[in-house]
Design a protein around this motif. Structure first.
Motif, PDB file in Angstrom:
ATOM      1  N   ARG A  41      70.812  23.816  -4.795  1.00 26.98           N
ATOM      2  CA  ARG A  41      70.746  23.081  -6.069  1.00 26.98           C
ATOM      3  C   ARG A  41      72.142  22.741  -6.567  1.00 26.98           C
ATOM      4  N   GLU A  91      66.788   7.444 -15.441  1.00 34.17           N
ATOM      5  CA  GLU A  91      66.795   7.186 -14.003  1.00 34.17           C
ATOM      6  C   GLU A  91      66.711   5.691 -13.717  1.00 34.17           C
ATOM      7  N   ALA A 112      70.640  12.373 -14.091  1.00 32.99           N
ATOM      8  CA  ALA A 112      69.310  12.990 -14.205  1.00 32.99           C
ATOM      9  C   ALA A 112      69.108  14.035 -13.110  1.00 32.99           C
ATOM     10  N   ASN A 113      69.628  13.738 -11.920  1.00 35.24           N
ATOM     11  CA  ASN A 113      69.486  14.677 -10.807  1.00 35.24           C
ATOM     12  C   ASN A 113      70.322  15.941 -11.029  1.00 35.24           C
ATOM     13  N   ARG A 116      68.399  18.004 -13.464  1.00 37.82           N
ATOM     14  CA  ARG A 116      67.203  18.585 -12.836  1.00 37.82           C
ATOM     15  C   ARG A 116      67.549  19.826 -12.015  1.00 37.82           C
ATOM     16  N   ASN A 117      68.701  19.789 -11.361  1.00 42.91           N
ATOM     17  CA  ASN A 117      69.059  20.888 -10.464  1.00 42.91           C
ATOM     18  C   ASN A 117      69.766  22.058 -11.141  1.00 42.91           C
TER      19      ASN A 117
ATOM     20  N   LYS B 115      60.079  14.717  -5.868  1.00 40.49           N
ATOM     21  CA  LYS B 115      61.205  14.794  -6.783  1.00 40.49           C
ATOM     22  C   LYS B 115      61.163  16.091  -7.597  1.00 40.49           C
ATOM     23  N   ASP B 116      61.198  17.208  -6.886  1.00 34.80           N
ATOM     24  CA  ASP B 116      61.226  18.501  -7.562  1.00 34.80           C
ATOM     25  C   ASP B 116      62.635  19.055  -7.484  1.00 34.80           C
ATOM     26  N   LYS B 117      62.812  20.218  -8.132  1.00 31.95           N
ATOM     27  CA  LYS B 117      64.069  20.926  -7.990  1.00 31.95           C
ATOM     28  C   LYS B 117      64.232  21.288  -6.524  1.00 31.95           C
TER      29      LYS B 117
END
Lengths: 143, 118
Positions: A41, A91, A112-113, A116-117, B115-117
């Motif tokens: 991540r 996004e 956004a990514n 999310r991580n 599109k998950d973690k």
């Protein structure tokens, strides 16, 4: 007290070295024996941040701080800053040039990514001054 | 399926110095935009792309993607291939288009990423 603290400079529009800092950070974390899921991540978020620094900033740095309970990753640049953070976070929104898109980036997924991580995500930006992104990755499993 | 099956389905040729035909492949991602690939990570993923620069391999390295297929007969840059060889990434090349190659693998049982973690 931190286990490790290190800063990695990132150069504007240098696609030859783009990603090297993230690769180095990934190697450090693997060597420290950080959980593979966290490394994954963090690597994704870190690479997104590094590419953003290369594409959008006037140059900046990534700094890594490994603590017993979490890892703090900070992306900091010297401009140009983001006028509308909410829009930049959506996004698909991107201000990247066609040249950057030809390189495979600028799809408008980066911020956004990162959010999310990361377990915690904070962004501050001032037009004409720069952008700071702080991402925290928990090392201890939440109960 | 195994990477060897992917190679057979796509009539692909090995491009890297080492290709792990026994590598487990559970899903695939087809894109020329590495930003999109970064948003759909999954384990045991094969990447299908027409983008040939070194950032393809850097993206694979970050996502732990161990196999890449270049479509439409495109060849990776020398720098990309060098990076693949250094990082143990298996690289294949097919004459099929990205669309056809994706369709063949999907019909063969591979699914897409989500599109998950990561």
């Amino acid at each position: 007290m931190s286990i490790l603290k290190e800063e990695f400079p990132v150069v504007k529009m240098d696609f030859v070295t783009a990603g090297e800092a993230s690769a180095q950070i990934k190697r450090i974390l693997k060597k420290l024996g950080v959980d593979a899921g966290v490394v994954r991540r963090l690597s994704i978020a870190c690479y997104e941040a590094e590419i953003n620094l290369v594409i959008h900033s006037e140059g900046g740095s990534l700094s890594l701080e490994v603590n017993p309970e979490d890892i703090v990753l900070i992306s900091k640049d010297v401009g140009p800053g983001i006028p509308d953070i909410e829009l930049a976070m959506s996004e698909g929104y991107s201000t990247a040039s066609d040249d950057v898109r030809m390189m495979g980036f600028g799809a408008g997924m980066g911020l956004a990514n990162m959010a999310r991580n990361a377990d915690k995500f904070r962004i501050e930006s001032k037009v004409g001054e720069g952008t700071l992104i702080e991402m925290i990755f928990n090392l201890k499993q939440e109960a | 399926m195994k990477l060897g099956n992917v190679m057979e389905i796509l009539s692909a040729k090995p491009l890297s110095s080492f290709v792990d035909l026994d590598l487990d492949v559970k899903c695939a991602c087809s894109s020329d935009m590495m930003s999109d690939v970064l948003a759909f990570p999954k384990e045991h993923m094969v990447l299908l792309t027409g983008l040939v620069n070194a950032q393809v391999m850097r993206t694979c390295d970050m996502l732990d993607i161990r196999a890449v297929v270049f479509t439409r007969g495109k060849l990776p840059s020398a720098e990309a291939l060098e990076m693949a060889n250094e990082n143990g990434i298996s690289v294949l090349g097919t004459e099929l288009t990205l669309f056809v190659a994706s369709g063949k693998l999907y019909s063969g049982g591979l699914v897409g990423g989500t599109k998950d973690k990561a």
